[in-house]
Design an enzyme around this catalytic site. Structure first.
Site, PDB file in Angstrom:
ATOM      1  N   THR A 349       0.903  -1.095  -0.165  1.00  0.00           N
ATOM      2  CA  THR A 349       0.042   0.110  -0.203  1.00  0.00           C
ATOM      3  C   THR A 349       1.001   1.174  -0.029  1.00  0.00           C
ATOM      4  O   THR A 349       1.983   0.866   0.144  1.00  0.00           O
ATOM      5  CB  THR A 349      -0.799  -0.105   1.254  1.00  0.00           C
ATOM      6  N   ILE A 350       0.198   2.479  -0.110  1.00  0.00           N
ATOM      7  CA  ILE A 350       1.279   3.655  -0.131  1.00  0.00           C
ATOM      8  C   ILE A 350       0.366   4.588   1.180  1.00  0.00           C
ATOM      9  O   ILE A 350      -0.858   4.378   1.060  1.00  0.00           O
ATOM     10  CB  ILE A 350       1.213   4.301  -1.336  1.00  0.00           C
TER      11      ILE A 350
END
Length: 525
Positions: A349-350
């Site tokens: 994810t970011i």
């Protein structure tokens, strides 16, 4: 602020006086800072940075994924946005069992693809709080998609590790393979087209019309139950909801409510608040965090799911009686029998955060779940679909059992810290299941031991999961031996665990950190 050792091989926190953006990719940080310099606000910068990262970090995030955000106006109440997608209306445990699925939903199955919620979330944030037009916010992302961008070292490494996911899909393989080297240029022109359409016509350009029809047709060709109505219903699907919070040593920690796992982070913090974390040895501190994590995650996996199916959960678990009972189970001399959970492994994810010149703060997270999501790419639109539906259970009656238009339990959680009604810090930790434990460990390092943001991020990480205590290779062997003597099964990792970003708001000073395990940076004005 204490003196920094410039021979350590690490970097100090970033300092600025007006505004700051912190992301895990340098091009995303630069794009967000440019928006701030042009008069955009924190929401504008967060959307621009996220759009860039959807192009330049395609295995971690994208418009085919989901989004959560916390927004704190300057010294105002924290608001939470749920931008997670839903299962198709035809999705039931019985329907998936009839399709041959009995225990889990495979990552690459079309049934793992929930309707993406990210674009609905971005557009809701922009409509309600944005200042600059979407055409400006997406300009850098469109340019990188059309003209290409240099692949950064960490992205290249993750790309190589995740290539098996896309190798099984002919369309994804044709686009993402062979794996590019660090420094090689890569383009995503179809993704640029989608961003141009959304900039011109809003979320309907993604959830309705030709683009939606093509995505649905492709998902159905893979056996999915999706319909055009499922996508159309998601056009305005992102919802403002009340955040949940807990007091930790005089600070208020805010998280998104279920279906996110923010409740697990609050549980860990409240459990460890009963220990003098600053006075404990390193081994004792890791032990306490590990035991608290097992307790919190056991309850997460038994009880969390779509908010409509776990009403009243937060109040019950965060009661003083419940916290005291959980804390009493921790034996400092022995690791308790692991409370196993069977959520699918996921780590990709970011996370990014922004504080603007007016003091508005955004804590923002976007994800496609596993690396490269489902590995399913629609060749007509260039959209890589997430695999978030893989976290649904196939157990009738479970809060996280798949069902019509249900949202699955999510691991992605933005965080926000306040004190006395004043915004102190947007923060977040990437790393799938680790995120809730990471929130607690990071905040304890900053609050209990007074570490700078960057120093707190750079500490060796540990995580009690799946019956073992994962430790990064930088954790000294004598500490591992101490923990093993208490009954922890040590699993020494070969690479880094997760990542983090944070911005602390002081009196005329902003301190930012961006995890050295990633390519990104915190930069300010």
């Amino acid at each position: 602020m204490t003196a920094f050792d410039f021979l350590s091989g690490r970097r100090p926190s970033t300092l600025a006086g007006r505004a700051m953006v912190a992301t895990s990719h340098p091009l995303a940080s630069a794009s967000g800072l440019a928006i701030l310099a042009e008069g955009g606000n924190a929401v504008d910068a967060a959307i621009a940075a996220s759009a860039v990262q959807a192009v330049v970090d395609p295995l971690m995030t994208g418009i085919g994924g989901d989004c959560f955000a916390l927004y704190a106006p300057a010294n105002g109440p924290v608001r939470a946005l749920n931008g997670s997608g839903r299962a198709p209306a035809a999705a039931t445990v019985e329907a998936l069992q009839a399709a041959g699925l009995t225990d889990t939903i495979p990552q690459t199955s079309a049934h793992a693809v929930t309707v993406p919620g990210a674009i609905s979330a971005w557009c809701r944030l922009h409509a309600d709080l944005g200042r600059l037009p979407l055409s400006r916010l997406f300009r850098d992302a469109i340019g990188y998609g059309r003209d290409g961008f240099p692949v950064t070292p960490r992205v290249a490494q993750d790309w190589a590790e995740g290539q098996a996911t896309v190798a099984g899909d002919p369309h994804a393989a044709a686009h993402f393979l062979p794996v590019p080297d660090a420094g090689a240029r890569f383009a995503q022109p179809l993704l640029a087209d989608r961003l141009e359409e959304i900039a011109a016509h809003g979320p309907a350009a993604f959830y309705q019309g030709d683009t939606a029809a093509r995505m649905v047709a492709h998902l159905r060709s893979l056996g999915g139950l999706h319909t055009q109505q499922d996508f159309a219903d998601a056009t305005d699907g992102a919802e403002w909801v009340d955040p949940i919070s807990a007091r930790y040593r005089g600070f208020d920690v805010h998280e998104c409510p279920p279906n996110g796992q923010g409740l697990a982070a609050l549980l860990i913090l409240k459990i460890i608040e009963g220990f003098d974390m600053a006075a404990l040895s390193v081994a004792d501190r890791i032990h306490v965090q590990a035991e608290a994590t097992k307790l919190a995650y056991h309850h997460r996996d038994e009880l969390l799911g779509d908010p409509d199916h776990c009403a009243g959960l937060t109040k019950a678990l965060m009661s003083e009686a419940a916290i005291a009972a959980l804390r009493a189970r921790i034996d400092m001399a022995r690791a308790q029998a692991p409370a196993l959970w069977d959520e699918p492994e996921h780590k990709d994810t970011i996370y990014l955060c922004v504080v603007d010149a007016a003091g508005n703060a955004v804590s923002f997270i976007n994800s496609i779940f596993h690396g490269f999501g489902s590995g399913r790419l629609d060749p007509a639109t260039g959209v890589l679909f997430q695999s978030r539906g893989a976290s649904f259970r196939l157990i009738p009656g479970h809060p996280n059992a798949i069902g019509p238009r249900k949202r699955p339990m999510h691991t992605i959680i933005p965080g926000m810290l306040t004190q006395g009604g004043r915004t102190v810090m947007p923060f977040g930790v990437m790393g799938g299941q680790y995120q809730a434990a990471g929130h607690a460990a990071f905040l304890s390092a900053v609050i209990d031991r007074g570490l700078s943001l960057q120093a707190a991020m750079d500490e060796p990480r540990t995580f009690a999961t799946d019956g073992v205590l994962q430790v990064e290779p930088t954790l000294p062997q004598d500490i591992c031996d101490d923990l093993a003597a208490r009954g922890h099964v040590i699993k020494r990792l070969t690479g880094p665990m997760g990542g983090a970003q944070a911005i602390r708001i002081g009196d005329g000073l902003l301190e930012g950190g961006s995890d050295s395990r990633k390519d990104g940076m915190a930069i300010g004005l």
